[in-house]
Design a protein around this motif. Structure first.
Motif, PDB file in Angstrom:
ATOM      1  N   ILE A 120       0.838  -1.191   0.000  1.00 32.26           N
ATOM      2  CA  ILE A 120       0.000   0.000   0.000  1.00 32.26           C
ATOM      3  C   ILE A 120       0.880   1.251   0.000  1.00 32.26           C
ATOM      4  CG2 ILE A 120      -1.771   1.278   1.270  1.00 32.26           C
ATOM      5  CD1 ILE A 120      -2.745  -1.316   0.044  1.00 32.26           C
ATOM      6  N   THR A 121       0.550   2.207  -0.874  1.00 30.32           N
ATOM      7  CA  THR A 121       1.332   3.440  -0.960  1.00 30.32           C
ATOM      8  C   THR A 121       0.494   4.698  -0.818  1.00 30.32           C
ATOM      9  OG1 THR A 121       1.120   3.450  -3.386  1.00 30.32           O
ATOM     10  CG2 THR A 121       3.063   2.362  -2.447  1.00 30.32           C
ATOM     11  N   SER A 122      -0.826   4.606  -0.959  1.00 28.27           N
ATOM     12  CA  SER A 122      -1.663   5.799  -0.929  1.00 28.27           C
ATOM     13  C   SER A 122      -2.078   6.136   0.495  1.00 28.27           C
ATOM     14  CB  SER A 122      -2.923   5.585  -1.781  1.00 28.27           C
ATOM     15  OG  SER A 122      -3.742   4.579  -1.213  1.00 28.27           O
ATOM     16  N   ALA A 123      -2.363   7.423   0.710  1.00 28.61           N
ATOM     17  CA  ALA A 123      -2.818   7.865   2.024  1.00 28.61           C
ATOM     18  C   ALA A 123      -4.156   7.230   2.390  1.00 28.61           C
ATOM     19  CB  ALA A 123      -2.938   9.392   2.043  1.00 28.61           C
ATOM     20  N   ALA A 124      -5.034   7.086   1.385  1.00 29.27           N
ATOM     21  CA  ALA A 124      -6.330   6.453   1.646  1.00 29.27           C
ATOM     22  C   ALA A 124      -6.154   4.992   2.063  1.00 29.27           C
ATOM     23  CB  ALA A 124      -7.216   6.548   0.400  1.00 29.27           C
ATOM     24  N   GLY A 125      -5.159   4.313   1.465  1.00 34.71           N
ATOM     25  CA  GLY A 125      -4.887   2.934   1.853  1.00 34.71           C
ATOM     26  C   GLY A 125      -4.393   2.822   3.280  1.00 34.71           C
ATOM     27  N   TYR A 126      -3.490   3.726   3.669  1.00 35.52           N
ATOM     28  CA  TYR A 126      -3.027   3.749   5.058  1.00 35.52           C
ATOM     29  C   TYR A 126      -4.190   3.995   6.002  1.00 35.52           C
ATOM     30  CZ  TYR A 126       1.725   4.190   3.203  1.00 35.52           C
ATOM     31  OH  TYR A 126       2.906   3.973   2.551  1.00 35.52           O
ATOM     32  N   LEU A 127      -5.079   4.889   5.604  1.00 35.59           N
ATOM     33  CA  LEU A 127      -6.228   5.235   6.428  1.00 35.59           C
ATOM     34  C   LEU A 127      -7.115   4.014   6.654  1.00 35.59           C
ATOM     35  CD1 LEU A 127      -7.648   7.724   7.738  1.00 35.59           C
ATOM     36  CD2 LEU A 127      -8.939   7.938   5.624  1.00 35.59           C
ATOM     37  N   ALA A 128      -7.386   3.284   5.596  1.00 30.86           N
ATOM     38  CA  ALA A 128      -8.252   2.101   5.707  1.00 30.86           C
ATOM     39  C   ALA A 128      -7.604   1.030   6.578  1.00 30.86           C
ATOM     40  CB  ALA A 128      -8.563   1.553   4.317  1.00 30.86           C
ATOM     41  N   PHE A 129      -6.321   0.754   6.345  1.00 35.15           N
ATOM     42  CA  PHE A 129      -5.638  -0.275   7.132  1.00 35.15           C
ATOM     43  C   PHE A 129      -5.552   0.123   8.600  1.00 35.15           C
ATOM     44  CE2 PHE A 129      -4.491  -2.406   3.294  1.00 35.15           C
ATOM     45  CZ  PHE A 129      -4.087  -3.677   3.667  1.00 35.15           C
ATOM     46  N   ALA A 130      -5.247   1.383   8.875  1.00 32.69           N
ATOM     47  CA  ALA A 130      -5.112   1.824  10.260  1.00 32.69           C
ATOM     48  C   ALA A 130      -6.433   1.719  11.002  1.00 32.69           C
ATOM     49  CB  ALA A 130      -4.594   3.265  10.301  1.00 32.69           C
ATOM     50  N   PHE A 131      -7.514   2.086  10.346  1.00 33.87           N
ATOM     51  CA  PHE A 131      -8.812   2.031  11.014  1.00 33.87           C
ATOM     52  C   PHE A 131      -9.217   0.580  11.282  1.00 33.87           C
ATOM     53  CE2 PHE A 131     -13.446   2.186  11.319  1.00 33.87           C
ATOM     54  CZ  PHE A 131     -13.590   3.224  12.237  1.00 33.87           C
ATOM     55  N   VAL A 132      -9.007  -0.293  10.304  1.00 34.00           N
ATOM     56  CA  VAL A 132      -9.335  -1.706  10.508  1.00 34.00           C
ATOM     57  C   VAL A 132      -8.470  -2.302  11.612  1.00 34.00           C
ATOM     58  CG1 VAL A 132      -9.300  -3.981   9.428  1.00 34.00           C
ATOM     59  CG2 VAL A 132     -10.198  -2.033   8.167  1.00 34.00           C
ATOM     60  N   GLY A 133      -7.198  -1.934  11.638  1.00 31.76           N
ATOM     61  CA  GLY A 133      -6.310  -2.436  12.678  1.00 31.76           C
ATOM     62  C   GLY A 133      -6.733  -1.975  14.059  1.00 31.76           C
ATOM     63  N   ALA A 134      -7.128  -0.707  14.169  1.00 30.87           N
ATOM     64  CA  ALA A 134      -7.590  -0.194  15.461  1.00 30.87           C
ATOM     65  C   ALA A 134      -8.870  -0.891  15.902  1.00 30.87           C
ATOM     66  CB  ALA A 134      -7.821   1.315  15.358  1.00 30.87           C
ATOM     67  N   LEU A 135      -9.778  -1.096  14.968  1.00 24.01           N
ATOM     68  CA  LEU A 135     -11.043  -1.766  15.292  1.00 24.01           C
ATOM     69  C   LEU A 135     -10.801  -3.212  15.723  1.00 24.01           C
ATOM     70  CD1 LEU A 135     -14.137  -1.934  15.330  1.00 24.01           C
ATOM     71  CD2 LEU A 135     -14.063  -2.452  12.877  1.00 24.01           C
ATOM     72  N   ALA A 136      -9.986  -3.939  14.966  1.00 24.61           N
ATOM     73  CA  ALA A 136      -9.729  -5.339  15.292  1.00 24.61           C
ATOM     74  C   ALA A 136      -9.035  -5.481  16.641  1.00 24.61           C
ATOM     75  CB  ALA A 136      -8.874  -5.975  14.190  1.00 24.61           C
ATOM     76  N   THR A 137      -8.084  -4.598  16.928  1.00 23.70           N
ATOM     77  CA  THR A 137      -7.371  -4.674  18.196  1.00 23.70           C
ATOM     78  C   THR A 137      -8.287  -4.376  19.376  1.00 23.70           C
ATOM     79  OG1 THR A 137      -5.348  -3.960  17.073  1.00 23.70           O
ATOM     80  CG2 THR A 137      -5.376  -3.816  19.474  1.00 23.70           C
ATOM     81  N   THR A 138      -9.124  -3.374  19.238  1.00 23.66           N
ATOM     82  CA  THR A 138     -10.040  -3.035  20.325  1.00 23.66           C
ATOM     83  C   THR A 138     -11.012  -4.177  20.594  1.00 23.66           C
ATOM     84  OG1 THR A 138      -9.892  -0.717  19.662  1.00 23.66           O
ATOM     85  CG2 THR A 138     -11.649  -1.295  21.184  1.00 23.66           C
ATOM     86  N   LEU A 139     -11.545  -4.772  19.534  1.00 24.91           N
ATOM     87  CA  LEU A 139     -12.447  -5.915  19.718  1.00 24.91           C
ATOM     88  C   LEU A 139     -11.730  -7.096  20.360  1.00 24.91           C
ATOM     89  CD1 LEU A 139     -14.444  -5.835  16.352  1.00 24.91           C
ATOM     90  CD2 LEU A 139     -15.230  -5.118  18.613  1.00 24.91           C
ATOM     91  N   LEU A 140     -10.475  -7.324  19.963  1.00 26.00           N
ATOM     92  CA  LEU A 140      -9.708  -8.414  20.550  1.00 26.00           C
ATOM     93  C   LEU A 140      -9.462  -8.179  22.040  1.00 26.00           C
ATOM     94  CD1 LEU A 140      -8.114 -11.039  20.172  1.00 26.00           C
ATOM     95  CD2 LEU A 140      -6.127  -9.650  19.508  1.00 26.00           C
ATOM     96  N   VAL A 141      -9.118  -6.944  22.390  1.00 27.25           N
ATOM     97  CA  VAL A 141      -8.914  -6.611  23.804  1.00 27.25           C
ATOM     98  C   VAL A 141     -10.205  -6.819  24.593  1.00 27.25           C
ATOM     99  CG1 VAL A 141      -8.449  -4.710  25.407  1.00 27.25           C
ATOM    100  CG2 VAL A 141      -7.006  -5.023  23.390  1.00 27.25           C
ATOM    101  N   TYR A 142     -11.320  -6.410  24.003  1.00 22.42           N
ATOM    102  CA  TYR A 142     -12.604  -6.567  24.689  1.00 22.42           C
ATOM    103  C   TYR A 142     -12.943  -8.049  24.894  1.00 22.42           C
ATOM    104  CZ  TYR A 142     -17.555  -6.147  25.777  1.00 22.42           C
ATOM    105  OH  TYR A 142     -18.788  -6.243  26.384  1.00 22.42           O
ATOM    106  N   LEU A 143     -12.736  -8.856  23.849  1.00 20.92           N
ATOM    107  CA  LEU A 143     -13.057 -10.281  23.963  1.00 20.92           C
ATOM    108  C   LEU A 143     -12.156 -10.975  24.983  1.00 20.92           C
ATOM    109  CD1 LEU A 143     -13.633 -11.165  20.195  1.00 20.92           C
ATOM    110  CD2 LEU A 143     -15.360 -10.899  21.986  1.00 20.92           C
ATOM    111  N   VAL A 144     -10.872 -10.646  24.963  1.00 24.57           N
ATOM    112  CA  VAL A 144      -9.953 -11.253  25.926  1.00 24.57           C
ATOM    113  C   VAL A 144     -10.292 -10.807  27.347  1.00 24.57           C
ATOM    114  CG1 VAL A 144      -7.545 -11.352  26.687  1.00 24.57           C
ATOM    115  CG2 VAL A 144      -8.095 -11.520  24.252  1.00 24.57           C
ATOM    116  N   GLY A 145     -10.603  -9.522  27.506  1.00 25.15           N
ATOM    117  CA  GLY A 145     -10.914  -9.016  28.837  1.00 25.15           C
ATOM    118  C   GLY A 145     -12.221  -9.545  29.390  1.00 25.15           C
TER     119      GLY A 145
END
Length: 342
Positions: A120-145
């Protein structure tokens, strides 16, 4: 340790005065953010660029440079501050901040993964990946907790967030060490900056940020009830699990969207709720309202300082770290028992 009395009995007029002061500061700094920089621009030119024909030679600096970063400062500042207030209220930990749930680490790992593995090289691509990563991590933390317990314990979320954050940062470091090109692509984003220079990117994340802000403000009253204890909250008709789940959603929207576009920016979510609590008391409704105004003040002020302090630009995350580190030390010392001080 001597504890100051709770300030929930502060007169409403005093609280309102603080809010008016914060609103005034925010208005001034918004104008300064549009006028100050490597080249100072008058308010008349700013007004012509935003509301007039925009024929002045400096109009492009306003519309393509300072307007996007000012709007981002307003939205991301409010998002980081409110997410910090929610996390501190949920965990009852005055030193908690958005990074404690691993949101920044998850977004960083996703951006590194997108650049190093998927190209990925575009700013929009970074934006999409970062948001998905933040969402997945938060859900994982919630499920583990929440796994294996009928009662949600805030400390379980903190421990899960710290552990998962360490794992994510380890994976991200491994990818960047093995792929220098990926490191070169993400180093600007990872530094944390408001210099997006693209109004469309800000508009893409604005709905998520605004939705998160609305949810955070609606959570203020339930968080007041939850702060009295889970058993008492249940007896009063509250649903702690629903409050926790809604809070996780708000944190994901606020931290995920702001981190996705501006990169990881620390200390805003740590400092501002403390300052708001000192100004308006312990009522979460007033804390949220004050944080909504005061957090963008800090972020815009840090951005302006970074623009003026050195030739070129000093990243806003560096300025907030310089401001936040002494505050963190002060908070940590303040939390020590009085007998432990020499």
């Amino acid at each position: 340790m001597h504890k100051a009395p709770l300030s929930t009995s502060l007169p409403a007029a005093n609280r309102l005065a603080w809010l008016v002061l914060c609103l005034g500061l925010l208005s001034v700094l918004t104008l300064l953010s549009l006028t100050l920089g490597a080249k100072p621009i008058s308010l008349a030119v700013v007004a012509d660029s935003l509301f007039g024909p925009g024929q002045h030679p400096d109009a492009i600096i306003i519309t393509e440079g300072r307007l996007p970063r000012t709007l981002l400062g307003l939205l991301a500042g409010a998002a980081l501050g409110l997410s910090g207030a929610i996390i501190q209220a949920l965990t009852r930990n005055p030193l908690a901040d958005p990074g404690i749930l691993g949101v920044n680490a998850g977004a960083s790992f996703a951006v590194v993964l997108g650049a190093g593995v998927f190209g990925i090289t575009s700013a929009a691509g970074y934006l999409a990946f970062a948001f998905v990563g933040a969402l997945a991590t938060t859900l994982l933390v919630y499920l583990v907790g929440a796994y294996g317990t009928a009662r949600l314990e805030p400390m379980r979320f903190v421990l899960a967030g710290v552990a998962i954050s360490a794992v994510m940062m380890g994976f991200a470091s491994s990818i960047t060490l093995l792929n220098p090109w990926a490191f070169d692509r993400v180093r600007f984003w990872s530094a944390g900056s408001l210099d997006v220079r693209d109004l469309d990117l800000v508009l893409q994340v604005a709905p998520a940020l605004l939705l998160g802000i609305v949810i955070a403000l609606l959570l203020a009253r339930p968080l007041n009830v939850l702060g009295m204890g889970e058993d008492l909250a249940v007896s009063l008709g509250s649903r702690p699990r629903l409050i926790h789940a809604t809070a996780v959603l708000a944190i994901t929207l606020l931290c995920g969207a702001s981190t996705a576009i501006a990169g990881p920016i620390g200390f805003v979510g740590l400092m501002i709720p403390h300052i708001a609590r000192w100004m308006v008391g312990t009522d979460q409704r007033w804390i949220m309202a004050c944080t909504l105004l005061l957090a963008p003040v800090l972020l815009l002020a840090s951005d302006i300082i970074g623009r003026l302090l050195v030739p070129g630009e000093l990243r806003v995350s560096i300025v907030t770290a310089f401001v936040g580190a002494p505050v963190l030390i002060w908070l940590a010392r303040r939390a020590q028992p009085s007998g432990s001080r020499t």
